[in-house]
Design an enzyme around this catalytic site. Structure first.
Site: not given
Ligand SMILES: NC(=O)c1ccc[n+]([C@@H]2O[C@H](COP(=O)([O-])OP(=O)(O)OC[C@H]3O[C@@H](n4cnc5c(N)ncnc54)[C@H](OP(=O)(O)O)[C@@H]3O)[C@@H](O)[C@H]2O)c1
Length: 281
Positions: A46, A51, A76, A109
């Protein structure tokens, strides 16, 4: 090696119930730890654009020797990219970084109610699924009202809803709503970000009884109540420990005792932002 059980989405695709999350993992570290996760047995990763480690995840996939059919990858769409055309473009950029032709799961997200672009964004995800670029589509950090609006305005029910969920904040309402609509629930910060929860006396007592660790007991609880669960660790021994939670089988009484730790009724338990009001833009 024990293989993770899979759960079936409302679109017929399957997701490994236990996965590995990489929030707060630097891109330079992501390749190493995702490889360690693959070696431990994880087949579900994930990540997210925000990120900043899709490229590192991509390098780990490329060097793993595993075929696309053997792994399940989620990323996402970030809030700033919400909107129909901008979503289509952001998706291609994520795919370039991941080095993938087809994605297993793409999520919005955050709902971002103030921004109010999530229905158009959802329409772009529906289009990407129609084009065969992504197998399954879902959302993260929505409310019941937001989920219902997606369904009412497009007729397409999200495959999964990824939300903050751990024993102190067990999200009964959203889990029940999801189950009633055929939406799987996926738990983020499933270990409560490794804080107080892993020192909890109830969790510790159950862990001692099973010869397991507190983290394993918490992961086993998620699996027992039907969540998809994605613990994060950059520590190799913990990555292996978390995967081995698949071998921990809780009794119905253990599950009840952990259910009773929920703090929602006291207005406590949430660690992260509340999707009903959060606005990152
Ligand atoms: N959709 C969203 O908005 C959203 C938000 C947050 C998270 N997520 C996803 O959910 C994933 C997991 O959530 P999270 O990273 O917030 O928190 P988490 O998985 O609940 O906890 C991670 C923390 O627990 C520690 N830890 C991991 N395994 C442990 C073990 N066996 N024993 C003791 N400590 C342990 C880790 O330390 P070390 O790493 O130092 O080992 C880290 O500090 C994320 O990585 C991300 O993929 C999504």
């Amino acid at each position: 090696m024990t293989l993770s059980p899979t759960l079936t989405f409302n679109d017929g695709n399957q997701i490994p119930q236990l996965g590995y999350g990489v929030w707060q993992v630097e891109d330079g570290v992501a390749e190493k730890v995702v490889r360690q996760a693959f070696e431990a047995g994880f087949r579900h990763i994930d990540t997210a654009k925000i990120y900043g480690n899709e490229a590192g995840v991509g390098r780990a996939i490329a060097s793993s020797g595993l075929s696309p059919e053997q792994i399940f990858i989620t990323t996402k769409l970030w809030n700033a990219d919400q909107g129909y055309e901008s979503t289509l473009a952001a998706f291609e950029e994520s795919m370039d970084r991941l080095g993938l032709e087809t994605l297993d799961l793409y999520l919005i997200h955050w709902m971002q109610p103030k921004q109010d672009k999530y229905v158009d964004t959802w329409k772009a995800l529906i289009e990407l699924q129609k084009r065969g670029r992504v197998k399954s589509i879902g959302v993260s950090n929505f409310t019941v009202e937001g989920l219902q609006r997606l369904i009412d305005e497009t007729g397409v029910v999200p495959a999964i809803h990824q939300i903050e969920l751990h024993p102190y904040f067990s999200q009964r309402g959203l889990r029940d709503f999801g189950a009633s609509k055929g939406i799987l629930t996926q738990a983020w910060s499933p270990l409560g970000q490794g804080g107080e929860l892993l020192e909890d006396a109830t969790v510790a007592a159950i862990a001692a009884k099973h010869g397991a660790t507190p983290a394993q007991v918490v992961i086993a609880w998620h699996l027992a109540i039907g969540n998809v669960v994605i613990p994060k660790s950059v520590t190799e021994s913990r990555i292996r420990e978390n995967y081995a939670a698949l071998d921990v089988s809780l009794s119905a009484d253990d599950v009840e005792a952990i259910n009773a730790l929920d703090r929602t009724a006291k207005g406590e338990g949430r660690i992260g932002p509340d999707p009903a009001v959060s606005d990152f833009a």
